[in-house]
Enzyme design. Structure first.
Site: not given
Ligand code: NAP
Length: 312
Positions: A115, A138, A71
Site C-alpha cells: 500500500q 498492482d 481491499k
C-alpha cells in the site's frame, strides 16, 4: 486567453443542446464483475488452488488504512484468502524486502500488494522491484510497466484497467477516438494512456504544466480526468456528447467526497459520466481481485501443462 481560442470555446458551447447523460453505475458494474470473480475463485478452489492476496502496510496513514480495509473486505466477499502485514513507520527497507522475498516463495500467495505511500526513508522503487512479476497484481513492477508499452502486460494497473472495463461495459468505442487524459501519474494517467493507445485511440496527456487545458479537453471524445483537483473540468471545457470518466477523489472541507469535474454542470451535455463516489472507485478494487484470480488461474494452467509457472 487568446481571442481566437476564446471564440472557439464560445462557439462550441454557445448553442448548447441538451442531451441525455448516462450516469455510469460503477458500483453495479463492479458488483457484476465480482460475482464472476467469486465463481472463478470457487472453481479454482475446487481444482485445489485457493487464491490469496498479501497486503503490506507501512505506517499509519488513515487513508491507507481505509483502502486496505476495503481491499481485505472485497477479498472476503469473493471467497478469496487475504494476508495482512503491518509495519510501524519506523520499519526498515530491509525488513520489508525480507517479507516480500518470503511472500514471493509462498504457494498460497498469488498476489502481493504494497500500500502506497511509503514513509520517505523507504524506496518505493526498491520495494516494487522486489515483488515477483508473477505476483505483481498492482502492475507497478517495471516488467509490467514495460509490458504496457509493448501490449504484453501481465497485470494491468487496477485503476486504468477499471476504466477500460467501464468503457467496455458501456460499449463506448475507443478505436479511432480522441482520448484526452488529464493527469500523468505513474499509477493512473500514464498507464491509462498506454492502455487506450493499445486499443487504437488517439491519446493526449495533460498535466499541471499544460498551458490552456481547455484547448485539449475540448477535443476529447473520451475525457479521463485524474488530477485530484475539485472542479478542474468545467462544462465549457468539454465537447458536447463526450464521455467523461472522473477518476479524482477529493474530500472537501465540509467532508463531502467529490471528483475533479463539475458533475452537475456536465449533466445534459455529455453522453456518459461517472459519479464520485460510485464510479471508478469500486472498479479499482474489483480489478485487483481480477488480477489476483488471474494469477492463480495462470498457476493452475501451468500446472496442468506441466510447466514452470507462469509461462509468459
Ligand atoms: P498524482 O500522482 O498527484 O498525479 C496527479 C496528476 O494530475 C499529475 O500528473 C499532475 O501533473 C496532474 N495535475 C495536477 N493538477 C493539474 C491541473 N491543474 N491541470 C492538469 N493536470 C493537473 O495523483 P494520482 O495518484 O494519479 O491520482 C489522481 C486522482 O485520482 C486523485 O484524486 C486520487 O485520489 C484519485 N485516484 C482515484 C482512484 C480510484 O480508484 N478512483 C485510484 C487512484 C487515484 P504533474 O505531473 O505536472 O504534477
Amino acid at each position: 486567453m487568446p481571442e481566437v481560442r476564446r471564440a472557439r470555446i464560445e462557439s462550441l458551447t454557445a448553442c448548447r443542446e441538451v442531451m441525455e447523460t448516462k450516469i455510469i453505475d460503477g458500483k453495479a458494474i463492479a458488483a457484476a464483475i465480482r460475482g464472476d470473480i467469486a465463481l472463478q475463485v470457487q472453481g479454482l478452489k475446487n481444482a485445489g488452488i485457493a487464491p490469496g492476496l498479501a497486503v503490506i502496510v507501512v505506517g499509519n496513514d488513515p487513508a491507507s488504512a481505509i483502502y486496505v480495509r476495503n481491499k481485505l473486505r472485497a477479498c472476503a466477499e469473493v471467497g478469496m484468502r487475504s494476508f495482512k502485514y503491518e509495519f510501524a513507520s519506523t520499519a526498515t527497507e530491509k525488513e520489508i524486502l525480507a517479507l516480500i522475498a518470503d511472500l514471493n516463495m509462498r504457494d498460497d500467495v498469488h498476489g502481493i500488494l504494497i500500500q502506497l505511500p511509503l514513509p520517505p526513508h523507504i524506496s518505493v522503487r526498491h520495494v516494487l522491484a522486489a515483488i515477483s512479476v508473477d505476483k505483481d497484481v498492482d502492475g507497478f513492477h517495471l516488467y509490467n510497466v514495460g509490458g504496457l508499452i509493448t501490449g504484453h502486460t501481465v497485470f494491468p494497473p487496477c485503476t486504468p484497467y477499471g476504466v477500460v472495463k467501464l468503457l467496455e461495459h458501456e460499449k463506448i468505442a475507443v478505436e479511432g477516438k480522441n482520448v484526452v487524459i488529464v493527469g500523468a501519474s505513474n499509477i493512473v494517467g500514464k498507464p491509462m494512456a498506454l492502455m487506450l493507445m493499445q486499443r487504437d485511440a488517439t491519446v493526449c496527456i495533460c498535466h499541471a504544466k499544460t498551458r490552456d487545458l481547455a484547448q485539449f479537453t475540448l477535443l476529447a471524445d473520451i475525457l479521463v480526468v485524474a488530477a485530484g483537483k475539485p472542479n478542474l473540468i468545467l462544462p465549457q471545457m468539454v465537447k458536447t456528447g463526450a464521455a467523461v470518466i472522473d477518476v479524482g477523489i477529493n474530500r472537501l472541507p465540509n467532508g463531502k467526497l467529490v471528483g475533479d469535474i463539475d458533475f452537475n454542470g456536465l449533466l445534459g451535455k455529455v453522453s456518459h459520466i461517472t459519479p464520485v463516489p460510485g464510479g471508478v472507485g469500486p472498479m479499482t478494487v474489483t480489478m485487483l481481485l481480477a488480477n489476483t484470480v488471474g494469477s492463480a488461474s495462470r498457476l493452475l494452467s501451468s500446472a496442468k501443462a506441466g510447466q514452470e509457472a507462469p509461462a509468459y
